[in-house]
Design an enzyme around this catalytic site. Structure first.
Site, mmCIF file in Angstrom:
data_model
loop_
_atom_site.group_PDB
_atom_site.id
_atom_site.type_symbol
_atom_site.label_atom_id
_atom_site.label_comp_id
_atom_site.label_asym_id
_atom_site.label_seq_id
_atom_site.Cartn_x
_atom_site.Cartn_y
_atom_site.Cartn_z
ATOM 1 C CB VAL A 1 -0.939 -0.001 1.229
ATOM 2 C CG1 VAL A 1 -1.782 1.272 1.272
ATOM 3 C CG2 VAL A 1 -1.840 -1.231 1.214
ATOM 4 C CD GLU A 2 2.805 3.795 3.836
ATOM 5 O OE1 GLU A 2 3.202 4.687 3.067
ATOM 6 O OE2 GLU A 2 2.178 4.036 4.889
ATOM 7 C CB SER A 3 6.703 1.872 -1.155
ATOM 8 O OG SER A 3 6.965 0.586 -0.592
#
Length: 522
Positions: free
Chosen positions: A141-143
């Site tokens: 989700v982040e990266s």
């Protein structure tokens, strides 16, 4: 109690047996219904049982035994560690995010090979702390599990730490190294932060995950606002920034897809539940081009495991742990122990002249003042005429000694930067060093390329007597390996990259004296 009718007695026995079985079934499911996912020091067997019961309860349709325990992969291990709110499965915000993921059927196909390097380590650390294994999906989700990802707010690494939060969790950031991109250090910091947030919000992981995105103050103010209005204070009822309103649903949607990929029309690339890398301690500065050669792997692959080293070499001070693939670790350690000190780092020796200052020397050689101070163990900026300074060649790869200026004839061409270009891939494509590109285009170490920018590409350097009309065209030669040669020393001698030598020659684990190599020169 008396039973005068035998048929009534038989019926009562059957009824009693059914009630007993139902009561036992209720007792078996009680661990998962009474626990929010963490429990009070459950045994491994209890945790595994509770996880599987939770999986069965959250499924839309009955899960077969083959689906629960099919081929044991990293994905199946993650599924068994799911602990978050099973009631969220029908939440419309989760459904919306799940539909967005399933509309990109190649998403996991593209991101899983990148995640494969790091995710087993993340899962191991989460399991050791008894944290929800859904959190292993948070870097997606982040990266997208890309350690080089950088957000508009300067968040970096697979866990996307902003500089200030990185400092709070002891992720050092300087000219040489950025701990936010360090796979192991940033993972430990992220799990420390998530654990702290979970404790702060009473063990509510959804609130902790939301706070990881927008900050504990942001979530705390939203809770206080709802309390004042007499409203529920769970995640689903809080008014948060739009990104955070989507953030937790994204993670839950991804966990639902991982849980039942076939139900959503997806096939997950197989990931083995085995370690990808191991850590090897480095006590003295080491060029990562050389480290890649010792591990017998391409430099770019080595850098993907060690993306924190911004100058493609470790810092002059400190002890570091390099990540090396498990199957290359023994070879790397043996080769490192035999490595001569002279081959650990490539340096240029510079003699201070009248009028020189550290800042001028740094600017002239595309370095920073702290880098020169570190390399020379200088406490300040004072230098003396005639003093010899060592200037590290920042990850530029092997460089041949400079010839006298009067003998050098150089040609050059112009290259226009395209989307996705970097100094590294441009230098590889044209067979020149990064430092040469920087020198010819006045690019300092912090400068980023822009699409459409024109770069002057230095051509082949040769003596005037040897120069011909066709000297700028690639030419090949056959080199016979001598005792004591290494890929690094050969690349340095002929001013070409190690990767170019690898590309032109089918190499084994070691060079052998008498072996012939084809060298493509420019």
């Amino acid at each position: 109690m008396c039973f005068s009718d035998p048929r009534s007695y038989s019926f009562t026995k059957i009824l009693f047996a059914c009630l007993l079985i139902a009561g036992l079934a209720g007792c078996q499911s009680s661990p998962s219904t009474s626990r929010s996912g963490l429990g009070n020091n459950p045994t491994d067997a209890e945790r595994k049982e509770a996880r599987q019961i939770t999986l069965l309860r959250t499924a839309r349709t009955p899960r077969s035994a083959d689906e629960i325990e099919s081929v044991y992969t990293l994905w199946s291990r993650i599924r068994q560690g799911f602990m978050l709110d099973p009631g969220a499965i029908d939440n419309p915000r989760v459904t919306q995010q799940r539909l967005l993921y399933t509309a990109q059927p190649r998403y996991f196909e593209l991101t899983s090979p990148r995640a494969e390097r790091y995710m087993h380590y993340v899962v191991e650390q989460l399991d050791a702390r008894q944290m929800p294994l859904e959190l292993a999906l948070l870097p997606f989700v982040e990266s997208g599990y890309n350690p080089m990802a950088m957000s508009s707010s300067s968040a970096a690494g697979i866990w996307q730490f902003i500089p200030s939060t990185g400092e709070v969790f002891s992720l050092r950031q300087d000219w040489w190294y950025d701990g936010r991109r360090d796979i192991t250090a940033s993972t430990q910091a992220a799990l420390d932060y998530l654990s702290k947030l979970s404790d702060m919000f009473g063990g509510d992981w959804l609130l902790a995950i939301a706070a990881y995105n927008c900050g504990e103050g942001c979530v705390g103010r939203a809770i206080k606002r709802n309390q004042q209005l007499g409203l529920p204070t769970d995640y689903w009822n809080l008014q948060l920034p739009q990104e955070t309103m989507n953030y937790v649903p994204k993670l839950l949607a991804m966990s639902q897809i991982i849980d039942r990929p076939g139900l959503h029309g997806l096939v997950l690339p197989e990931l083995a539940d085995t370690p990808y890398f191991t850590e090897i301690e480095i006590k003295r500065q080491l060029d990562l081009h050389k480290a890649a050669e010792l591990a017998d792997m391409p430099t770019e692959d080595f850098m993907l495991l060690n993306p924190a080293f911004k100058q493609r070499m470790t810092s002059p001070q400190g002890i570091y742990r390099l990540l090396v693939p498990v199957d290359r670790a023994e070879q790397f350690s043996t080769a490192l122990a035999r490595l001569p000190e002279s081959e650990r780092v490539s340096y240029l020796h510079y003699q201070v002249r009248s009028g020189d200052t550290l800042s001028q020397i740094a600017r002239r050689h595309q370095l920073s003042v702290p880098a020169i101070r570190d390399a020379n163990q200088l406490s300040g900026n004072v230098i003396n005429i005639g003093q010899t300074l060592i200037l590290p060649q920042m990850g530029a790869g092997p460089a041949a000694p400079r010839q006298p200026a009067a003998q050098v004839v150089a040609s050059q061409s112009v290259y226009r930067v395209k989307a996705g270009d970097s100094l590294w891939n441009i230098s590889r494509a044209h067979g020149v060093s990064i430092s040469a590109l920087r020198e010819h285009n006045s690019i300092d170490a912090n400068h980023s390329l822009s699409v459409g920018q024109s770069l002057r590409i230095p051509g082949n350097r040769s003596t005037a007597s040897a120069n011909t009309a066709g000297s700028s065209s690639p030419r090949s030669m056959v080199y016979t390996v001598k005792a004591g040669d290494s890929l690094y020393s050969i690349a340095r001698q002929f001013n070409i990259s190690i990767d170019r030598i690898r590309k032109e020659n089918p190499l084994g684990s070691h060079l052998r004296p008498g072996q012939q190599l084809t060298l493509l020169l420019r």
